[in-house]
Write a protein that holds these residues in place. Structure first.
Motif, mmCIF file in Angstrom:
data_model
loop_
_atom_site.group_PDB
_atom_site.id
_atom_site.type_symbol
_atom_site.label_atom_id
_atom_site.label_comp_id
_atom_site.label_asym_id
_atom_site.label_seq_id
_atom_site.Cartn_x
_atom_site.Cartn_y
_atom_site.Cartn_z
ATOM 1 N N TYR A 1 4.474 23.387 1.972
ATOM 2 C CA TYR A 1 4.402 22.943 0.587
ATOM 3 C C TYR A 1 5.399 21.805 0.377
ATOM 4 N N TRP A 2 4.896 20.580 0.370
ATOM 5 C CA TRP A 2 5.754 19.428 0.101
ATOM 6 C C TRP A 2 4.897 18.191 -0.089
ATOM 7 N N ARG A 3 5.549 17.084 -0.487
ATOM 8 C CA ARG A 3 4.884 15.807 -0.685
ATOM 9 C C ARG A 3 5.347 14.816 0.365
ATOM 10 N N SER A 4 4.419 14.056 0.904
ATOM 11 C CA SER A 4 4.728 13.022 1.892
ATOM 12 C C SER A 4 4.293 11.669 1.340
ATOM 13 N N PHE A 5 5.254 10.771 1.152
ATOM 14 C CA PHE A 5 4.987 9.407 0.695
ATOM 15 C C PHE A 5 5.217 8.430 1.842
ATOM 16 N N THR A 6 4.274 7.536 2.062
ATOM 17 C CA THR A 6 4.468 6.390 2.944
ATOM 18 C C THR A 6 4.218 5.139 2.119
ATOM 19 N N THR B 1 0.838 -1.204 0.000
ATOM 20 C CA THR B 1 0.000 0.000 0.000
ATOM 21 C C THR B 1 0.864 1.242 0.000
ATOM 22 N N VAL B 2 0.330 2.317 -0.567
ATOM 23 C CA VAL B 2 1.010 3.612 -0.631
ATOM 24 C C VAL B 2 0.027 4.683 -0.175
ATOM 25 N N TRP B 3 0.501 5.580 0.698
ATOM 26 C CA TRP B 3 -0.296 6.722 1.134
ATOM 27 C C TRP B 3 0.480 7.989 0.770
ATOM 28 N N ILE B 4 -0.144 8.853 -0.017
ATOM 29 C CA ILE B 4 0.501 10.086 -0.446
ATOM 30 C C ILE B 4 -0.337 11.281 0.018
ATOM 31 N N ARG B 5 0.327 12.228 0.659
ATOM 32 C CA ARG B 5 -0.308 13.490 1.034
ATOM 33 C C ARG B 5 0.455 14.611 0.338
ATOM 34 N N HIS B 6 -0.248 15.400 -0.460
ATOM 35 C CA HIS B 6 0.389 16.525 -1.151
ATOM 36 C C HIS B 6 -0.122 17.815 -0.539
ATOM 37 N N PHE B 7 0.753 18.473 0.206
ATOM 38 C CA PHE B 7 0.440 19.747 0.850
ATOM 39 C C PHE B 7 0.852 20.856 -0.125
#
Length: 393
Positions: A272-277, A149-155
């Protein structure tokens, strides 16, 4: 070899691509022609690049013998038309992402490239960003086992400035910001875990910027349009006259390799950044920052309570410059591919799959949140591009 002679079509916010392609004579590529609808910009850029041709209509550049390739960095809704015209004229094409705003138009670009035999390259520069390359390397090394699984949050902290003060705010020009913005993240996610979106479901809305003051139609965007002092987001003023795209979106995705993913995009965060798990069957990894100097941490030695440090920390390398060096690298790969062919880290088929995911997610978001299947790509077309844009013997 002589330098690749490139016509730069569109010299707005992605002008950095043309600058990266314009090298000293004998260094591989030069901008020899320019095109932009703004005549003041056109004159200035023609002088800067020493262009032999400057046109407001790109079609006048396509029959020139002194143009080998075109770099398309026009507004999103024009990408497919410009690319198809250039490919049909036999010009190699660097097409800025997203390659189109609908899956049907993306497929039309692929068909045009195959029919003409001209080389097509789609500029998904995030595949050349070190944060993405390092996450992919760690996954391929088996540090977290098999990805599940992948969780992406784009702030998107500058969303109100970057996307709601000009044409990006209009459905007619971008479809949605799940094409303009999320296609980066979706393509990177597909590449990291080795799959493509097969099904998607989405929800979202225009939750903040829809009610804020807009400038009158015909009034240009202010020169000082990016101002980080505008806080909170509700203090934004002089937004685009038309705003009908969403500023918040939540996606659920099922990839064709079984990976389940979640993507979240918000255009009014303070940062302002991207967070990938990325979670596998033997660990997980997560980035902390997405620029050089940030880190990627891995947890993979066993179970325990909250642990901010993890079992391994990997520093994100990379230089400064356009997208931390990714713009220069993606142009370098394009020039090499046009001249020599061979493997590229970017892929027109993968670019189509990112468009398809964003397009179907938009339809789901605006249609009540239904689960929608991504239409399959013609197998022979996929084979052509997987074979390096060469017909199989």
């Amino acid at each position: 070899m002589d330098d690749l002679r490139i016509a730069a079509i569109g010299l707005g916010q992605r002008r950095s691509l043309a600058a990266a392609a314009h090298r000293e004579p004998g260094q591989g590529s030069r901008i020899t022609a320019v095109c932009d609808l703004d005549e003041t910009t056109l004159r200035a850029e023609a002088d800067f690049f020493g262009a032999t041709a400057a046109e407001t209509d790109y079609r006048r550049l396509l029959d020139r013998d002194d143009v080998d390739a075109v770099l398309v960095a026009t507004p999103d809704h024009t990408h497919a038309r410009v690319a198809i015209d250039a490919l049909s004229a036999g010009k190699a094409v660097y097409l800025e992402k997203p390659m189109a705003t609908t899956v049907a138009d993306a497929d039309a670009v692929l068909h045009a490239a195959r029919a003409s035999g001209a080389r097509l390259y789609v500029g998904h520069n995030m595949r050349h960003m070190e944060v993405v390359r390092l996450m992919r390397q760690l996954v391929q090394e088996g540090r977290i086992g098999t990805p599940k699984t992948v969780w992406i949050r784009h702030f998107v902290g500058h969303g109100g400035d970057f996307f709601f003060k000009d044409w990006h705010a209009e459905r007619a020009k971008v479809n949605s910001l799940l094409l303009q913005k999320a296609c980066h993240d979706l393509d990177a996610m597909h590449w990291i875990v080795g799959g493509s979106t097969a099904e998607v479901q989405a929800m979202g809305g225009l939750t903040v910027y829809g009610d804020l003051p807009r400038r009158a139609a015909g009034v240009p965007k202010a020169e000082n349009w990016l101002d980080t002092a505008n806080w909170p987001p509700t203090s934004q003023r002089e937004l685009n006259p038309v705003i009908d795209v969403e500023d918040l979106a939540l996606l659920n995705l099922r990839l064709d390799n079984g990976v389940l993913a979640a993507y979240q995009q918000c255009h009014y965060t303070p940062d302002y950044w991207r967070s990938f798990t990325i979670i596998g069957d033997a660990g997980r990894l997560e980035n902390h920052g997405d620029a050089p100097g940030g880190t990627i941490r891995v947890w993979n030695t066993g179970r325990r309570d909250y642990d901010p440090d993890g079992d391994g920390e990997f520093r994100i390398p990379g230089p400064e410059g356009g997208h931390h060096g990714a713009d220069a690298r993606v142009i370098e790969e394009f020039v090499r591919f046009v001249r020599e062919g061979g493997h590229t880290d970017t892929s027109p088929v993968a670019a189509r799959m990112a468009v398809a995911a964003g397009d179907l997610a938009t339809r789901s978001l605006r249609g009540g949140g239904a689960v929608l299947r991504v239409p399959e790509l013609d197998r022979s077309l996929r084979n052509y591009f997987d074979n390096g844009q060469v017909e199989a013997a």
